[in-house]
Structure formats: structure tokens, C-alpha cells
Design an enzyme around this catalytic site. Structure first.
Site, PDB file in Angstrom:
ATOM      1  N   PHE A 108       7.259  58.603  67.628  1.00  2.00           N
ATOM      2  CA  PHE A 108       6.436  57.868  66.590  1.00  2.00           C
ATOM      3  C   PHE A 108       6.624  56.531  66.823  1.00  2.00           C
ATOM      4  O   PHE A 108       7.698  56.108  67.308  1.00  2.00           O
ATOM      5  CB  PHE A 108       6.790  58.513  65.134  1.00  2.00           C
ATOM      6  CG  PHE A 108       5.900  59.619  64.915  1.00  2.00           C
ATOM      7  CD1 PHE A 108       6.632  60.817  65.230  1.00  2.00           C
ATOM      8  CD2 PHE A 108       5.054  59.510  63.729  1.00  2.00           C
ATOM      9  CE1 PHE A 108       5.678  62.053  64.893  1.00  2.00           C
ATOM     10  CE2 PHE A 108       4.269  60.663  63.302  1.00  2.00           C
ATOM     11  CZ  PHE A 108       4.727  61.824  63.930  1.00  2.00           C
TER      12      PHE A 108
ATOM     13  N   LYS B 106      35.973  47.339  51.771  1.00  2.00           N
ATOM     14  CA  LYS B 106      34.786  46.691  51.304  1.00  2.00           C
ATOM     15  C   LYS B 106      34.953  45.324  51.579  1.00  2.00           C
ATOM     16  O   LYS B 106      35.989  45.018  51.417  1.00  2.00           O
ATOM     17  CB  LYS B 106      34.920  47.010  49.674  1.00  2.00           C
ATOM     18  CG  LYS B 106      33.645  46.318  49.129  1.00  2.00           C
ATOM     19  CD  LYS B 106      33.621  46.580  47.645  1.00  2.00           C
ATOM     20  CE  LYS B 106      32.546  45.709  46.750  1.00  2.00           C
ATOM     21  NZ  LYS B 106      33.214  44.763  46.134  1.00  2.00           N
TER      22      LYS B 106
ATOM     23  N   ASN C  44      16.399  52.013  55.874  1.00  4.77           N
ATOM     24  CA  ASN C  44      15.057  51.678  56.068  1.00  4.77           C
ATOM     25  C   ASN C  44      14.034  52.536  55.053  1.00  4.77           C
ATOM     26  O   ASN C  44      14.632  53.603  54.305  1.00  4.77           O
ATOM     27  CB  ASN C  44      14.429  51.481  57.521  1.00  4.77           C
ATOM     28  CG  ASN C  44      14.456  53.054  58.140  1.00  4.77           C
ATOM     29  OD1 ASN C  44      13.715  53.896  57.454  1.00  4.77           O
ATOM     30  ND2 ASN C  44      15.341  53.477  59.001  1.00  4.77           N
TER      31      ASN C  44
ATOM     32  N   LYS D  47       9.496  55.013  77.561  1.00  4.54           N
ATOM     33  CA  LYS D  47      10.370  56.097  76.932  1.00  4.54           C
ATOM     34  C   LYS D  47      10.142  57.208  77.830  1.00  4.54           C
ATOM     35  O   LYS D  47      10.943  58.439  77.839  1.00  4.54           O
ATOM     36  CB  LYS D  47      10.228  56.393  75.407  1.00  4.54           C
ATOM     37  CG  LYS D  47      10.590  55.009  74.753  1.00  4.54           C
ATOM     38  CD  LYS D  47      10.888  55.157  73.229  1.00  4.54           C
ATOM     39  CE  LYS D  47      10.957  54.050  72.329  1.00  4.54           C
ATOM     40  NZ  LYS D  47      11.969  54.236  71.314  1.00  4.54           N
TER      41      LYS D  47
ATOM     42  N   ASP E  64      17.538  50.488  64.897  1.00  9.14           N
ATOM     43  CA  ASP E  64      17.549  49.994  66.568  1.00  9.14           C
ATOM     44  C   ASP E  64      18.978  49.206  66.586  1.00  9.14           C
ATOM     45  O   ASP E  64      19.357  49.174  67.633  1.00  9.14           O
ATOM     46  CB  ASP E  64      16.387  48.765  66.744  1.00  9.14           C
ATOM     47  CG  ASP E  64      15.333  49.923  66.821  1.00  9.14           C
ATOM     48  OD1 ASP E  64      15.197  50.935  67.327  1.00  9.14           O
ATOM     49  OD2 ASP E  64      14.226  49.529  66.400  1.00  9.14           O
TER      50      ASP E  64
HETATM   51  N1  CTP Z   1      13.736  56.083  68.352  1.00 10.77           N
HETATM   52  C1  CTP Z   1      14.987  56.702  69.102  1.00 10.77           C
HETATM   53  N2  CTP Z   1      16.176  55.983  68.998  1.00 10.77           N
HETATM   54  C2  CTP Z   1      16.127  54.745  68.396  1.00 10.77           C
HETATM   55  C3  CTP Z   1      15.094  54.294  67.850  1.00 10.77           C
HETATM   56  C4  CTP Z   1      13.669  54.852  67.790  1.00 10.77           C
HETATM   57  O1  CTP Z   1      14.699  57.896  69.190  1.00 10.77           O
HETATM   58  N3  CTP Z   1      17.278  54.273  68.536  1.00 10.77           N
HETATM   59  C5  CTP Z   1      12.336  56.829  68.421  1.00 10.77           C
HETATM   60  C6  CTP Z   1      11.840  57.017  66.979  1.00 10.77           C
HETATM   61  O2  CTP Z   1      12.117  58.162  66.243  1.00 10.77           O
HETATM   62  C7  CTP Z   1      10.339  56.920  67.218  1.00 10.77           C
HETATM   63  C8  CTP Z   1      10.213  56.133  68.499  1.00 10.77           C
HETATM   64  O3  CTP Z   1      11.655  55.775  69.103  1.00 10.77           O
HETATM   65  O4  CTP Z   1       9.832  58.370  67.643  1.00 10.77           O
HETATM   66  C9  CTP Z   1      10.056  54.840  67.883  1.00 10.77           C
HETATM   67  O5  CTP Z   1      10.308  53.758  68.762  1.00 10.77           O
HETATM   68  P1  CTP Z   1      10.824  52.201  68.624  1.00 10.77           P
HETATM   69  O6  CTP Z   1      10.880  51.792  70.010  1.00 10.77           O
HETATM   70  O7  CTP Z   1      11.916  52.097  67.890  1.00 10.77           O
HETATM   71  O8  CTP Z   1       9.608  51.608  67.851  1.00 10.77           O
HETATM   72  P2  CTP Z   1       9.509  51.030  66.449  1.00 10.77           P
HETATM   73  O9  CTP Z   1      10.791  51.348  65.884  1.00 10.77           O
HETATM   74  O10 CTP Z   1       8.043  51.662  66.071  1.00 10.77           O
HETATM   75  O11 CTP Z   1       9.093  49.676  66.839  1.00 10.77           O
HETATM   76  P3  CTP Z   1       9.830  48.467  67.792  1.00 10.77           P
HETATM   77  O12 CTP Z   1       9.328  48.544  69.061  1.00 10.77           O
HETATM   78  O13 CTP Z   1       9.323  47.275  66.946  1.00 10.77           O
HETATM   79  O14 CTP Z   1      11.283  48.676  67.738  1.00 10.77           O
END
Ligand code: CTP
Length: 403
Positions: free
Chosen positions: A323, A286, A206, A341, A275
Site C-alpha cells: 500500500f 522517561k 501514526n 520494492k 520509516d
Molecule cells: N513498508 C514496509 N516497511 C517499512 C515502510 C513501509 O514494509 N519500513 C510498506 C508499507 O506497509 C506499505 C508500503 O511499504 O505497503 C509503503 O511504502 P512507503 O515507501 O513507506 O510509502 P509511503 O509510506 O506511502 O510514503 P513515503 O514514500 O512518503 O514514505
């Protein structure tokens, strides 16, 4: 007053090490200079001898050196080993445990903290071999003073110039005389993207540059904290004073954060963690193209932040800060994440703005916690880093008062 071992290796910036000696002396510290063979081609040892008022160590086997108690005990007496300038060569030797002169042997022998100020040609600094060596040293707890941009002796303009002597002295003093509002605290920060491998050559990544997390790590170190920065792939240089653990995937980041979570006082998840990741860890080799469409099966990654929230439960520590990248209603979505969370603060970035966020030095966000929300209008990420850590400190104090 402490004794600082100052290693000078053979770079054009070697003359600046004289100013580093002076700066350390102004802070009341004593300096023992060690020069590598090539350093002596750039500056005379007499210069360092005169200014340190001590013999300069140039040779591991010099007659008398081994009988001289000062020399032998430097490894145990030095409160800090500074290397300025540190060439690609010395960095490579440190990283690989090569001990073929006094300085490289001292590095292995001492248990004192080590601070390195790299200086070299831009391409050398960016070479994978050097980057890997720096990463290895960072993972061992070596601290760095970032090289600066500017005219290099080789005629190039770019990164690689030895940091200013004042910056090196400041970083050294920070190790020798730790102070600051986060002194004695362990702050773990994650930064950058994660790369999820599809096959041997392709990955899902990303646009995160790591700037926000690096700014928080730098500010926490300035405030005296021990900082562990768990970084996904990023082109940024290690913030001075932070220990850097380089990771690639969400799973690796999860493991690295997990190793330090129990000791941490504050954990800031600024990384843009994927995610989803390809099922079964991606394909081996590959994937060759074919006429048929390619189906890629993705599975969820562990939610690191949610795991930390669960593991902490009702305990006051570690303070957890997340964040979120939001394009809709940042406050409502931030609040939902805060609860789901189980964390103390969510910094909800507005990613719909073109002038802030990914790959920018600016950010616009809303800080959402149990008590309400505070907007951070467009401003530098360094300013947001300060505000986030002010909040972390407040939460730490609350946690202490509750005990
Ligand atoms: N985070 C994490 N582990 C993941 C994904 C995200 O610890 N597998 C943390 C990120 O570092 C950030 C926060 O969770 O602090 C973001 O939360 P997330 O739910 O992933 O939100 P977004 O990516 O902002 O958006 P979406 O809800 O659309 O996924």
C-alpha cells in the site's frame, strides 16, 4: 459429518448456544455439549441433553464420566472445539493453561482447532487483562467470532454481546468444511500503525486504524485461506477466522512477517510502518524536560516490503502487495514503488481526500501493477479488500501457469 465439542460457559448468552447446536446439526454435524458450573445457573443441562441427544458433560470427576469412552475420547474425536459464550474467566483460564474443570482440561488436551465467541460487559472486554489473554490465544491459532454491539444484560450499550448464533455456526462450518477460492493458501496480512518508542512512556505512531488490513484479513478467511494477521496497535477486534500476531514496532513486525514469509502464498502489507525509529531503541526510563531544545535522533527502519521483494527475487511466490499513502501523483509514485520494492501490486491511497483513508471506513485508491492502473473511486474498505484479493488470486493463478 463431524463431532463438535461445544463448551458453554456462564454468560447470559448461554441460551443462544442452543441455537448454535441446532445450526451445527442442520449442517449435518453432531454436537457434544460441555457446560461449566456457572453455565448451569443460566440454562439447564436438560435443554442441551434433549437437543444434542447426548449426555451433557458438566463435571470432570462425575461418576461414570471417566469410564465412559465417549467422554474420554472427546479430546481426540472432536473435529472442533467451539466455546460460546466464552466468559472473561474461561478466556483467562485457556490463556494461562489452567485446567480446573472438564472444558479447560479439554482445551489443553485437544489438538482440534478452537473457535471462541467471547461475551462479556464492554469494560471487561476492553480490560487490558482480557485483551492480553485474547492476544495470547490468537497467537496460538485460536479463532474468534467477534462479539456484537447492542444492549447488554447489565444495562449498558456497547460491545460484548455474544455474536449471533448464525455467525458462530458460519464460522464453525468454515473451519469444518473449508472451501473457497483461497482454500489451502496462506495469506499474511499486516495492519495498523507501528509504535516506535522514544522512551518508557512516549512513542512515535501514526493515524492508521488497521481497518484496511483487517478487512483484507477477514475477506481472505471468508475465501478459505489460512490467515495470519500481523497487527500493530489497533482497537479493532480480531477478524473471525484469522490468527492474530500483535506487534508494536516496525522491527517486531519485520520479525513476525519474516517468520511466515517462506510459507506464504500472498503477503499484503497494509500496515502503515514507521520509516524512522529513535536511535538505540529509545531512551531507558522517561526523558525529563529541560529548557534546552531536545534533539531526537531517528534512524531508518527496515523496509519490510522491499526485503520481501528482494528475498523473493524471480520466484513466483509469495505474491506481494503493498500500500502507499500518496498526496501527489499516486500512479507515478505507485509505479516507482512497485519497481523499487519489487512487488506485484501497489494500492496507492489518495490521502489528500478528507472523506477517505486514515480512520475511515472508506477508501479511494488506484491499483498500480506492471500492466497499468485501475482506479478504485471512493468506496468501503471491505469492497477494496475484495478487489485486492481478486487481484491476488489472479496473480497466484499466473504464478501456477508459469511453473
Ligand atoms: N513498508 C514496509 N516497511 C517499512 C515502510 C513501509 O514494509 N519500513 C510498506 C508499507 O506497509 C506499505 C508500503 O511499504 O505497503 C509503503 O511504502 P512507503 O515507501 O513507506 O510509502 P509511503 O509510506 O506511502 O510514503 P513515503 O514514500 O512518503 O514514505
Amino acid at each position: 459429518m463431524a463431532l463438535v465439542a461445544l463448551g458453554v460457559s456462564g454468560g447470559i448468552g448461554a441460551y443462544k448456544a442452543v441455537e448454535v447446536v441446532r445450526g451445527l446439526q442442520k449442517h449435518g454435524h453432531e454436537v457434544a455439549a460441555i457446560m461449566t458450573r456457572s453455565a448451569r445457573r443460566f440454562v439447564g443441562e436438560v435443554t442441551f441433553e434433549a437437543i444434542t441427544r447426548r449426555p451433557v458433560i458438566t463435571d470432570q470427576y462425575a461418576r461414570g464420566a471417566n469410564a465412559d469412552i465417549e467422554h474420554i475420547s472427546l479430546a481426540t474425536d472432536a473435529a472442533l472445539l467451539v466455546v460460546a459464550p466464552a466468559t472473561a474467566n474461561i478466556i483467562g483460564k485457556f490463556a494461562n493453561g489452567i485446567a480446573d474443570d472438564f472444558l479447560t482440561s479439554l482445551y489443553l488436551a485437544t489438538r482440534a482447532p478452537v473457535l471462541i465467541a467471547p461475551a462479556m460487559n464492554t469494560n471487561m472486554l476492553e480490560h487490558e487483562a482480557v485483551r492480553r489473554n485474547l492476544t495470547t490465544l490468537g497467537a496460538r491459532g485460536v479463532r474468534f467470532v467477534e462479539p456484537g454491539d447492542g444492549y447488554l444484560a447489565c444495562g449498558w450499550i456497547g460491545k460484548g454481546r455474544l455474536a449471533d448464533p448464525e455467525a458462530i455456526v458460519e464460522a464453525a462450518v468454515r473451519v469444518l468444511e473449508p472451501r473457497g477460492s483461497l482454500l489451502g493458501r496462506l495469506v499474511v496480512v499486516t495492519a495498523g500503525p507501528t509504535y516506535e518508542d522514544i522512551d518508557a512512556v512516549r512513542y512515535i505512531g501514526n493515524r492508521s486504524s488497521g481497518r484496511m488490513g483487517y478487512a483484507i484479513a477477514a475477506e481472505a478467511a471468508r475465501r478459505g485461506a489460512r490467515v495470519i494477521l500481523v497487527s500493530g496497535p489497533s482497537a479493532l477486534a480480531a477478524p473471525s477466522g484469522a490468527e492474530v500476531i500483535s506487534v508494536r514496532s516496525a522491527a517486531e513486525m519485520h520479525a513476525a512477517v519474516g517468520r511466515h514469509a517462506a510459507q506464504a502464498d500472498v503477503i499484503v502489507m497494509a500496515a502503515a510502518v514507521a520509516d524512522y525509529t529513535p536511535a538505540d531503541g529509545g531512551a531507558e526510563g522517561k526523558i525529563e524536560k529541560a529548557e534546552a531544545p531536545l534533539d531526537l535522533r531517528l534512524v531508518r527502519t527496515p523496509d519490510i516490503l522491499a526485503d520481501l521483494g528482494r528475498a523473493r527475487g524471480q520466484a513466483p511466490r509469495p505474491v506481494l502487495i503493498g500500500f502507499a499513502a500518496e498526496s501527489g501523483d499516486p500512479v507515478a509514485r505507485g509505479r516507482e514503488k512497485l519497481k523499487r520494492k519489487g512487488v506485484d501490486l501497489i494500492v496507492a491511497n489518495d490521502i489528500s481526500r478528507r472523506d477517505a483513508g486514515f480512520d475511515s471506513d472508506l477508501n479511494a485508491a488506484t491499483l498500480v501493477d506492471a500492466n497499468g492502473d485501475e482506479p478504485f473511486p471512493l468506496g468501503p474498505k471491505t469492497a477494496l479488500a475484495s478487489i485486492v484479493l481478486d487481484r491476488a488470486e489472479r496473480l497466484l493463478n499466473l504464478a501456477r501457469d508459469r511453473r
